[in-house]
Design a protein around this motif. Structure first.
Motif, PDB file in Angstrom:
ATOM      1  N   GLY A   1      39.050 -30.345  19.899  1.00 36.90           N
ATOM      2  CA  GLY A   1      39.995 -29.950  18.850  1.00 36.90           C
ATOM      3  C   GLY A   1      39.459 -28.574  18.478  1.00 36.90           C
ATOM      4  O   GLY A   1      37.788 -28.927  18.490  1.00 36.90           O
ATOM      5  N   ARG A   2      39.317 -28.417  17.489  1.00 31.17           N
ATOM      6  CA  ARG A   2      39.513 -26.393  17.012  1.00 31.17           C
ATOM      7  C   ARG A   2      37.829 -27.430  15.997  1.00 31.17           C
ATOM      8  O   ARG A   2      36.820 -27.126  15.857  1.00 31.17           O
ATOM      9  CB  ARG A   2      40.238 -26.438  16.039  1.00 31.17           C
ATOM     10  CG  ARG A   2      39.382 -25.169  15.689  1.00 31.17           C
ATOM     11  CD  ARG A   2      40.598 -24.120  14.523  1.00 31.17           C
ATOM     12  NE  ARG A   2      39.893 -22.834  13.646  1.00 31.17           N
ATOM     13  CZ  ARG A   2      39.684 -22.895  12.582  1.00 31.17           C
ATOM     14  NH1 ARG A   2      39.523 -24.763  11.917  1.00 31.17           N
ATOM     15  NH2 ARG A   2      38.448 -22.112  12.005  1.00 31.17           N
ATOM     16  N   PRO A   3      38.179 -28.303  14.856  1.00 33.18           N
ATOM     17  CA  PRO A   3      36.983 -28.683  13.773  1.00 33.18           C
ATOM     18  C   PRO A   3      35.489 -28.957  15.130  1.00 33.18           C
ATOM     19  O   PRO A   3      34.705 -28.491  14.390  1.00 33.18           O
ATOM     20  CB  PRO A   3      38.132 -29.936  13.381  1.00 33.18           C
ATOM     21  CG  PRO A   3      39.387 -29.502  13.276  1.00 33.18           C
ATOM     22  CD  PRO A   3      39.976 -28.779  14.970  1.00 33.18           C
ATOM     23  N   PHE A   4      35.696 -29.756  15.722  1.00 32.81           N
ATOM     24  CA  PHE A   4      35.118 -30.390  16.328  1.00 32.81           C
ATOM     25  C   PHE A   4      33.821 -29.383  16.951  1.00 32.81           C
ATOM     26  O   PHE A   4      33.043 -28.660  17.249  1.00 32.81           O
ATOM     27  CB  PHE A   4      35.012 -31.743  17.471  1.00 32.81           C
ATOM     28  CG  PHE A   4      34.044 -31.745  18.631  1.00 32.81           C
ATOM     29  CD1 PHE A   4      32.865 -31.954  18.393  1.00 32.81           C
ATOM     30  CD2 PHE A   4      33.939 -31.175  19.404  1.00 32.81           C
ATOM     31  CE1 PHE A   4      31.584 -32.307  19.200  1.00 32.81           C
ATOM     32  CE2 PHE A   4      33.049 -31.252  20.790  1.00 32.81           C
ATOM     33  CZ  PHE A   4      31.807 -31.975  20.101  1.00 32.81           C
ATOM     34  N   GLY A   5      34.547 -28.151  17.248  1.00 29.38           N
ATOM     35  CA  GLY A   5      34.488 -26.705  18.523  1.00 29.38           C
ATOM     36  C   GLY A   5      33.803 -25.277  17.363  1.00 29.38           C
ATOM     37  O   GLY A   5      32.244 -25.361  17.703  1.00 29.38           O
TER      38      GLY A   5
ATOM     39  N   GLN B   1      32.260 -27.213  14.026  1.00 27.29           N
ATOM     40  CA  GLN B   1      30.979 -27.735  14.817  1.00 27.29           C
ATOM     41  C   GLN B   1      30.169 -26.824  15.648  1.00 27.29           C
ATOM     42  O   GLN B   1      28.634 -27.656  15.787  1.00 27.29           O
ATOM     43  CB  GLN B   1      31.234 -29.787  14.723  1.00 27.29           C
ATOM     44  CG  GLN B   1      29.647 -29.948  14.098  1.00 27.29           C
ATOM     45  CD  GLN B   1      29.031 -29.924  12.844  1.00 27.29           C
ATOM     46  OE1 GLN B   1      29.561 -30.360  12.034  1.00 27.29           O
ATOM     47  NE2 GLN B   1      27.623 -29.485  13.295  1.00 27.29           N
ATOM     48  N   LEU B   2      30.634 -27.681  16.582  1.00 28.68           N
ATOM     49  CA  LEU B   2      29.528 -27.375  18.273  1.00 28.68           C
ATOM     50  C   LEU B   2      29.177 -26.130  17.894  1.00 28.68           C
ATOM     51  O   LEU B   2      27.900 -25.764  18.123  1.00 28.68           O
ATOM     52  CB  LEU B   2      31.131 -27.235  19.524  1.00 28.68           C
ATOM     53  CG  LEU B   2      29.239 -27.136  20.453  1.00 28.68           C
ATOM     54  CD1 LEU B   2      28.766 -28.356  20.913  1.00 28.68           C
ATOM     55  CD2 LEU B   2      30.836 -27.831  21.205  1.00 28.68           C
ATOM     56  N   ALA B   3      30.149 -25.307  17.512  1.00 24.77           N
ATOM     57  CA  ALA B   3      29.305 -23.553  17.824  1.00 24.77           C
ATOM     58  C   ALA B   3      28.196 -23.465  16.390  1.00 24.77           C
ATOM     59  O   ALA B   3      27.046 -23.006  16.696  1.00 24.77           O
ATOM     60  CB  ALA B   3      30.348 -23.308  17.004  1.00 24.77           C
ATOM     61  N   SER B   4      28.227 -24.365  15.322  1.00 29.42           N
ATOM     62  CA  SER B   4      27.768 -24.229  14.342  1.00 29.42           C
ATOM     63  C   SER B   4      25.993 -24.217  14.742  1.00 29.42           C
ATOM     64  O   SER B   4      25.274 -24.158  14.671  1.00 29.42           O
ATOM     65  CB  SER B   4      27.393 -25.163  12.951  1.00 29.42           C
ATOM     66  OG  SER B   4      27.001 -25.362  12.164  1.00 29.42           O
ATOM     67  N   THR B   5      26.350 -25.955  15.696  1.00 33.47           N
ATOM     68  CA  THR B   5      25.509 -26.645  16.003  1.00 33.47           C
ATOM     69  C   THR B   5      23.900 -25.431  17.122  1.00 33.47           C
ATOM     70  O   THR B   5      22.982 -25.860  16.889  1.00 33.47           O
ATOM     71  CB  THR B   5      25.441 -28.031  16.871  1.00 33.47           C
ATOM     72  OG1 THR B   5      26.232 -28.938  16.130  1.00 33.47           O
ATOM     73  CG2 THR B   5      23.995 -28.826  17.648  1.00 33.47           C
ATOM     74  N   GLY B   6      25.410 -25.094  18.159  1.00 31.63           N
ATOM     75  CA  GLY B   6      24.667 -24.320  18.782  1.00 31.63           C
ATOM     76  C   GLY B   6      24.196 -22.881  18.272  1.00 31.63           C
ATOM     77  O   GLY B   6      22.778 -22.561  19.134  1.00 31.63           O
ATOM     78  N   LEU B   7      24.485 -22.442  17.340  1.00 24.30           N
ATOM     79  CA  LEU B   7      23.597 -21.282  16.511  1.00 24.30           C
ATOM     80  C   LEU B   7      22.203 -21.662  15.749  1.00 24.30           C
ATOM     81  O   LEU B   7      21.385 -21.279  15.898  1.00 24.30           O
ATOM     82  CB  LEU B   7      24.576 -20.777  15.296  1.00 24.30           C
ATOM     83  CG  LEU B   7      25.158 -19.939  15.691  1.00 24.30           C
ATOM     84  CD1 LEU B   7      26.403 -19.995  14.828  1.00 24.30           C
ATOM     85  CD2 LEU B   7      25.408 -18.570  16.551  1.00 24.30           C
TER      86      LEU B   7
END
Length: 426
Positions: free
Chosen positions: A19-23, A25-31
């Motif tokens: 899902g997009r909400p997890f995506g 969060q995942l993108a923020s974690t990566g940055l």
């Protein structure tokens, strides 16, 4: 959020994406982790131009872990009392301001070792809040049966951002100027925070039916952890494994690097070996959910931890470059599979309003023991030699794994993926 759909003629439900909400969060974690990777390489390289004191250089490592020991419990309460998304945003934006200040101090020539150590400690405070908030929020974004897959993606992104991208990028930035490196780290933290602020909507505050006073909430979280028949051995085992691993790898470089070492690698070859750990970790993050589904959570987790520990014997018994690379890569795979399933199991067992406090308490113990493990290993290696130190770390780790297997069997935990119910308190 992930759901399942069944169409006419299908015998099995079709699993859709996380899902997009997890995506978001995942993108923020990566940055955020890309900034971590840059700073983790940039700080010691910059320190070498400011001092030649081994004590001051080692203080940089202590500064990064000390906030978990001092602030982990308090941060857990904060994460459980406020909106977890806003807690992350505040921590990441504070980190951006901190790194911006570091960039300015570097550019004007005012940065010193004491200031760098202080900056790393403050950076560590933001990391405690951001990491606890991110871990707790995963359970709000994906259903329980998808936690292993979600945590696998999180750990994979962390490894790629930190090791594959952050470290090499820091090497380039230090050539262009340390101030630029700090500035890039600041920009990444700000971008990670703004992405959560704009891209992830909703209230991520968990209502609590327990005590309202902060210290009472700390006691509530600790009591839940201590009494829980599954969480208690998980945290104890993880802490002992971290202590032993930190000791093993604290002196590992002496076994591997230099003409007088057992393996005989050069200083430029050693980072490639550590890259093997990262490659294995990424692979482990991708296969953890499949192993969980095939063999069950508990069986896979304990088996992966035992395999990871036994593989640490290989570089000692066969000190060759080939053995070293293969064993480190496989350690990365197995250790990550165990960590993904352990974290997923904890998330399924802990009530949502206690996730911050339980995570803070667990990491306070496990991360707080890591500096101790390094000091003990150094003392043991000084008096008994490197092989004895490595074998002692392996033996201690195997004892911890045996304890975990016995305790989880005694707690009668169902060894099925995503079916583990909250363990009874003893």
């Amino acid at each position: 959020m992930t759901t399942t759909e069944t169409r006419p003629g299908q015998t099995k439900p079709r699993r859709v994406q996380l899902g997009r909400p997890f995506g978001v969060q995942l993108a923020s974690t990566g940055l955020a982790n890309l900034g971590d990777g840059i700073l983790g390489t940039l700080a010691p390289l910059l320190a070498l131009s400011l001092t030649s004191s081994p004590m001051l250089i080692s203080a940089l490592t202590a500064a990064t872990w000390l906030p978990w020991l001092l602030f982990g419990l308090v941060a857990g309460v904060i994460v459980d009392r406020v909106d977890r998304r806003r807690a992350q945003v505040a921590a990441l934006l504070a980190r951006a301001a901190l790194m911006g200040s570091a960039a300015w101090l570097t550019l004007v020539g005012l940065l010193s070792i004491p200031l760098l150590i202080a900056l790393l400690m403050l950076y560590g405070l933001t990391e405690v809040v951001a990491d606890l908030g991110a871990t707790a929020m995963v359970t709000d974004l994906v259903p329980p049966d998808r936690l292993p897959a979600a945590n696998g993606r999180v750990i994979g992104v962390q490894q790629v951002a930190n090791t594959f991208l952050g470290a090499p990028l820091a090497g380039v930035l230090i050539v262009l100027g340390a101030g630029l490196g700090f500035g890039v780290s600041a920009g990444l933290a700000a971008l990670a925070g703004l992405l959560l602020l704009v891209g992830l909507k909703g209230d991520f505050r968990r209502a609590s039916s327990g005590p309202t006073r902060p210290w009472a909430q700390v006691r509530e979280g600790l009591a839940f952890l201590v009494r829980h028949r599954v969480l208690r051995p998980l945290v104890i085992t993880g802490s002992v494994l971290n202590l032993a691993a930190s000791g093993y790898f604290a002196v590992f470089v002496l076994w591997v690097v230099g003409p007088e070492s057992a393996v005989g690698l050069t200083e430029t070859q050693y980072p490639l070996v550590m890259l093997g750990l990262a490659v294995g970790a990424v692979a482990g993050s991708l296969v953890a959910a499949a192993f969980d589904k095939r063999f069950g959570t508990v069986r896979t987790m304990i088996g992966a931890f035992i395999a990871s520990v036994l593989l640490m014997v290989a570089p000692v018994v066969w000190p060759t470059p080939v053995s070293l690379v293969l064993s480190c890569t496989l350690v990365g795979v197995t250790n990550t599979v165990g960590n993904v399933l352990s974290q997923s199991l904890r998330q399924r067992l802990v009530p949502g309003d206690l996730l911050g406090r339980i995570g803070g308490a667990g990491r306070t113990l496990s991360y707080g023991l890591m500096p101790l493990g390094a000091l003990l290993a150094g003392a043991l290696a000084e008096h008994a030699g490197l092989p004895v130190t490595f074998y002692a770390a392996v033996a201690l780790s195997l004892l911890a794994c045996g304890y975990l297997a016995l305790r989880l069997r005694a707690a009668d935990v169902p060894d099925q993926p995503a079916v583990v119910a909250a363990g009874a308190a003893s």
